[in-house]
Every structure is written in structure tokens, then in C-alpha cells.
Design a protein around this motif. Structure first.
Motif, mmCIF file in Angstrom:
data_model
loop_
_atom_site.group_PDB
_atom_site.id
_atom_site.type_symbol
_atom_site.label_atom_id
_atom_site.label_comp_id
_atom_site.label_asym_id
_atom_site.label_seq_id
_atom_site.Cartn_x
_atom_site.Cartn_y
_atom_site.Cartn_z
ATOM 1 N N LEU A 83 0.829 -1.208 0.000
ATOM 2 C CA LEU A 83 0.000 0.000 0.000
ATOM 3 C C LEU A 83 0.865 1.262 0.000
ATOM 4 N N ARG A 84 1.974 1.238 0.745
ATOM 5 C CA ARG A 84 2.893 2.392 0.747
ATOM 6 C C ARG A 84 3.507 2.581 -0.638
ATOM 7 N N ARG A 85 3.922 1.475 -1.248
ATOM 8 C CA ARG A 85 4.527 1.564 -2.581
ATOM 9 C C ARG A 85 3.506 2.052 -3.605
ATOM 10 N N ARG A 86 2.259 1.581 -3.466
ATOM 11 C CA ARG A 86 1.198 1.998 -4.380
ATOM 12 C C ARG A 86 0.943 3.503 -4.256
ATOM 13 N N SER A 87 0.884 4.008 -3.035
ATOM 14 C CA SER A 87 0.634 5.443 -2.851
ATOM 15 C C SER A 87 1.800 6.274 -3.391
ATOM 16 N N ALA A 88 3.018 5.761 -3.298
ATOM 17 C CA ALA A 88 4.170 6.468 -3.868
ATOM 18 C C ALA A 88 4.063 6.531 -5.392
ATOM 19 N N GLU A 89 3.636 5.432 -6.007
ATOM 20 C CA GLU A 89 3.473 5.417 -7.468
ATOM 21 C C GLU A 89 2.358 6.363 -7.903
ATOM 22 N N VAL A 90 1.268 6.395 -7.162
ATOM 23 C CA VAL A 90 0.167 7.299 -7.486
ATOM 24 C C VAL A 90 0.627 8.749 -7.353
ATOM 25 N N ALA A 91 1.420 9.045 -6.339
ATOM 26 C CA ALA A 91 1.949 10.405 -6.167
ATOM 27 C C ALA A 91 2.850 10.783 -7.340
ATOM 28 N N LYS A 92 3.671 9.833 -7.820
ATOM 29 C CA LYS A 92 4.521 10.094 -8.990
ATOM 30 C C LYS A 92 3.668 10.418 -10.206
ATOM 31 N N ILE A 93 2.628 9.612 -10.416
ATOM 32 C CA ILE A 93 1.752 9.826 -11.574
ATOM 33 C C ILE A 93 1.129 11.214 -11.511
ATOM 34 N N GLN A 94 0.619 11.595 -10.351
ATOM 35 C CA GLN A 94 -0.010 12.913 -10.205
ATOM 36 C C GLN A 94 0.994 14.030 -10.441
ATOM 37 N N ARG A 95 2.215 13.853 -9.928
ATOM 38 C CA ARG A 95 3.246 14.876 -10.116
ATOM 39 C C ARG A 95 3.611 15.006 -11.592
ATOM 40 N N TRP A 96 3.815 13.869 -12.265
ATOM 41 C CA TRP A 96 4.176 13.897 -13.683
ATOM 42 C C TRP A 96 3.058 14.476 -14.540
ATOM 43 N N GLN A 97 1.813 14.162 -14.202
ATOM 44 C CA GLN A 97 0.697 14.696 -14.979
ATOM 45 C C GLN A 97 0.552 16.198 -14.782
ATOM 46 N N SER A 98 0.854 16.684 -13.592
ATOM 47 C CA SER A 98 0.759 18.134 -13.355
ATOM 48 C C SER A 98 1.878 18.896 -14.059
ATOM 49 N N TYR B 77 1.305 3.281 -14.111
ATOM 50 C CA TYR B 77 -0.053 2.726 -14.090
ATOM 51 C C TYR B 77 -0.009 1.198 -14.047
ATOM 52 N N GLU B 78 0.908 0.601 -14.785
ATOM 53 C CA GLU B 78 1.061 -0.865 -14.769
ATOM 54 C C GLU B 78 1.520 -1.347 -13.392
ATOM 55 N N ILE B 79 2.440 -0.617 -12.790
ATOM 56 C CA ILE B 79 2.916 -0.980 -11.445
ATOM 57 C C ILE B 79 1.768 -0.905 -10.443
ATOM 58 N N VAL B 80 0.945 0.153 -10.519
ATOM 59 C CA VAL B 80 -0.197 0.295 -9.622
ATOM 60 C C VAL B 80 -1.181 -0.847 -9.829
ATOM 61 N N LYS B 81 -1.407 -1.201 -11.082
ATOM 62 C CA LYS B 81 -2.315 -2.308 -11.400
ATOM 63 C C LYS B 81 -1.786 -3.623 -10.818
ATOM 64 N N ASP B 82 -0.496 -3.875 -10.963
ATOM 65 C CA ASP B 82 0.116 -5.091 -10.411
ATOM 66 C C ASP B 82 0.050 -5.095 -8.881
ATOM 67 N N LEU B 83 0.311 -3.949 -8.264
ATOM 68 C CA LEU B 83 0.250 -3.857 -6.808
ATOM 69 C C LEU B 83 -1.171 -4.089 -6.305
ATOM 70 N N ASP B 84 -2.166 -3.560 -7.020
ATOM 71 C CA ASP B 84 -3.560 -3.805 -6.642
ATOM 72 C C ASP B 84 -3.864 -5.295 -6.655
#
Length: 114
Positions: free
Chosen positions: A58-73, A86-93
């Protein structure tokens, strides 16, 4: 009905710990009768191994989501990196879901054996 210690974690899971005392039904030296009774419960402030793995994922997933949001902004310069995250988040889920199922099966198996 031999006696064993029991370890209880904060998440509610538990395990049998070391052997403590023979019951009077056992007549063979060094062997237990097969039935386990609780001698003492040792409460642990930690979570079980499965819960620790879930928390780490869950910690790793939230870090990946934060990266995605930062890169998109910042703009869409890093499309490949965003897709990879996105693939990493999908695999972690999927891994988190499998661990939750494993914990649920373990809990149900314990409930059936009681």
C-alpha cells in the motif's frame, strides 16, 4: 490436550508458539497428544506477516500514485513513465487483493477447525 503458548498480533491474527506442558493423556515420552490448548497468550504490538506485506504494498502503491499525479501536473512529457507507473499500480492492486484473500482464507480455515 497438550499446552502451548499462543502469539496474538494487533491485527487479530494468531499462531501457536512453543510447547509448554504435556497433558495427562499423553503416555509416550517426548510426544504430544495432538490436541492443543492455550497455556498463555503473548500479545504482540506488531501486525502479522501478511498484514505487514499488505502495508508495504500500500505504501509503494501510494508512492506510485503520487509520482503519476506529479508527472501529470508537470505536463505530458513523460507518457512512457506514466504508463509504466499505471502498470505498477495495477500489479500492486492485484498483489494486495491476493494477500487479502490469503488472509481471509487463513481466518476461515481457523474458524472451521474450532
Amino acid at each position: 490436550m497438550c499446552f502451548f503458548d499462543q502469539v496474538m498480533w494487533t491485527c487479530g491474527d494468531w499462531k501457536w508458539d512453543r510447547f509448554r506442558q504435556h497433558c495427562n493423556r499423553e503416555y509416550r515420552t517426548g510426544e504430544t497428544c495432538g490436541m492443543k490448548l492455550v497455556y498463555a497468550v503473548a500479545r504482540s504490538n506488531d501486525k502479522c506477516k501478511i498484514c505487514q506485506k499488505i502495508d508495504a504494498k500500500l505504501r509503494r502503491r501510494s508512492a506510485e500514485v503520487a509520482k503519476i499525479q506529479r508527472w501529470q501536473s508537470e505536463g505530458s512529457k513523460l507518457k512512457a513513465s506514466i504508463e509504466r507507473s499505471y502498470e505498477i499500480v495495477k500489479d500492486l492492486d492485484q498483489e494486495i487483493y491476493q494477500l487479502q484473500i490469503e488472509k481471509q482464507r487463513k481466518t476461515q480455515a481457523i474458524g472451521k477447525s474450532r
